[in-house]
Design a protein around this motif. Structure first.
Motif, short mmCIF file in Angstrom:
data_model
loop_
_atom_site.label_atom_id
_atom_site.label_comp_id
_atom_site.label_asym_id
_atom_site.label_seq_id
_atom_site.Cartn_x
_atom_site.Cartn_y
_atom_site.Cartn_z
N PRO A 1 -12.35 -2.98 44.90
CA PRO A 1 -10.93 -3.00 45.26
C PRO A 1 -10.05 -3.29 44.04
N LEU A 2 -8.95 -2.55 43.92
CA LEU A 2 -8.08 -2.67 42.74
C LEU A 2 -7.57 -4.08 42.50
N LEU A 3 -7.01 -4.69 43.53
CA LEU A 3 -6.35 -5.98 43.30
C LEU A 3 -7.32 -7.09 42.93
N GLU A 4 -8.58 -6.93 43.25
CA GLU A 4 -9.58 -7.92 42.80
C GLU A 4 -9.81 -7.80 41.29
N GLN A 5 -9.55 -6.64 40.76
CA GLN A 5 -9.83 -6.38 39.35
C GLN A 5 -8.65 -6.65 38.43
N GLU B 1 -7.50 9.31 43.50
CA GLU B 1 -8.65 9.20 44.38
C GLU B 1 -8.74 7.85 45.09
N ARG B 2 -7.82 6.96 44.82
CA ARG B 2 -7.79 5.66 45.50
C ARG B 2 -7.26 5.85 46.92
N PRO B 3 -7.81 5.12 47.89
CA PRO B 3 -7.35 5.22 49.28
C PRO B 3 -5.88 4.79 49.41
N LEU B 4 -5.21 5.29 50.44
CA LEU B 4 -3.80 4.98 50.67
C LEU B 4 -3.55 3.48 50.79
N GLY B 5 -4.48 2.75 51.40
CA GLY B 5 -4.32 1.31 51.52
C GLY B 5 -4.25 0.63 50.16
N GLU B 6 -5.09 1.05 49.24
CA GLU B 6 -5.07 0.49 47.89
C GLU B 6 -3.82 0.93 47.15
N GLN B 7 -3.37 2.15 47.41
CA GLN B 7 -2.14 2.62 46.79
C GLN B 7 -0.96 1.75 47.23
N ASP C 1 2.12 15.19 42.60
CA ASP C 1 3.20 15.77 43.40
C ASP C 1 2.62 16.52 44.60
N HIS C 2 1.58 17.31 44.37
CA HIS C 2 0.95 18.04 45.47
C HIS C 2 0.26 17.09 46.45
N ARG C 3 -0.39 16.07 45.91
CA ARG C 3 -1.09 15.12 46.78
C ARG C 3 -0.08 14.31 47.62
N THR C 4 1.09 14.03 47.03
CA THR C 4 2.14 13.35 47.78
C THR C 4 2.63 14.22 48.93
N GLN C 5 2.88 15.49 48.64
CA GLN C 5 3.34 16.42 49.67
C GLN C 5 2.30 16.56 50.79
N ALA C 6 1.03 16.46 50.44
CA ALA C 6 -0.04 16.58 51.43
C ALA C 6 -0.31 15.26 52.17
N GLY C 7 0.41 14.20 51.80
CA GLY C 7 0.22 12.91 52.46
C GLY C 7 -0.98 12.14 51.96
N LEU C 8 -1.51 12.53 50.80
CA LEU C 8 -2.70 11.88 50.25
C LEU C 8 -2.38 10.86 49.17
N PHE C 9 -1.12 10.84 48.73
CA PHE C 9 -0.72 9.88 47.70
C PHE C 9 0.65 9.32 48.05
#
Length: 149
Positions: free
Chosen positions: A57-61, A77-83, A120-128
């Motif tokens: 997990p990001l915040l642990e690091q 590639e990080r999950p939305l929760g970590e984002q 930008d594309h990943r944001t439009q697709a709801g992945l970022f």
């Protein structure tokens, strides 16, 4: 280190700033080398340089990077929760204290995110996260493919 001619000014400005940096380019284009150059030529050069492990997990690091630079490879590639958690960290500069999670722990960390994907594309697709993209996009360095150098 190869700094693309059209990106030299932005890389120099990024090194002298404390703001987040987003480095975009294909695999093998030198994103990691530019992140290290920015750290080495910036105000945090004498402090830690921590590269996030994709499996943790990001915040642990981020805690060991206090005072230094925290590099996140393939942020897309990080999950939305970590984002969302990273966005909150960038907004507050704090994480839950490891021993007392209800108490925030303030951290002084510079974040450099790397990606080979179109955010930008990943944001439009709801992945970022659009909010996170705005936070990271203070300094954006575009690395050209090796074949274009």
């Amino acid at each position: 280190y190869f700094i693309p001619p059209g990106q030299r000014r932005i890389v120099m400005l990024a090194a002298q700033s404390d703001a987040p940096v987003l480095i975009v380019g294909a695999a093998g284009s030198g994103k990691g080398a530019i992140a290290k150059w920015i750290h080495d030529h910036g105000v945090r050069s004498s402090r830690g340089y921590v590269i996030a492990n994709r499996d943790l997990p990001l915040l642990e690091q981020v805690i060991p990077a206090h005072g230094g630079t925290f590099v996140i490879p393939e942020i897309a590639e990080r999950p939305l929760g970590e984002q969302r958690a990273l966005f909150t960290f960038l907004s507050s500069k704090s994480v839950p204290h490891p021993k007392t999670p209800s108490t925030p722990m303030l951290l002084n960390v510079r974040v450099i995110a790397l990606t080979s994907h179109s955010l930008d594309h990943r944001t439009q697709a709801g992945l970022f996260s659009e909010e996170l993209l705005k936070k990271l996009n203070v300094f954006r360095v575009e690395m050209p493919d090796l074949s274009k150098r």
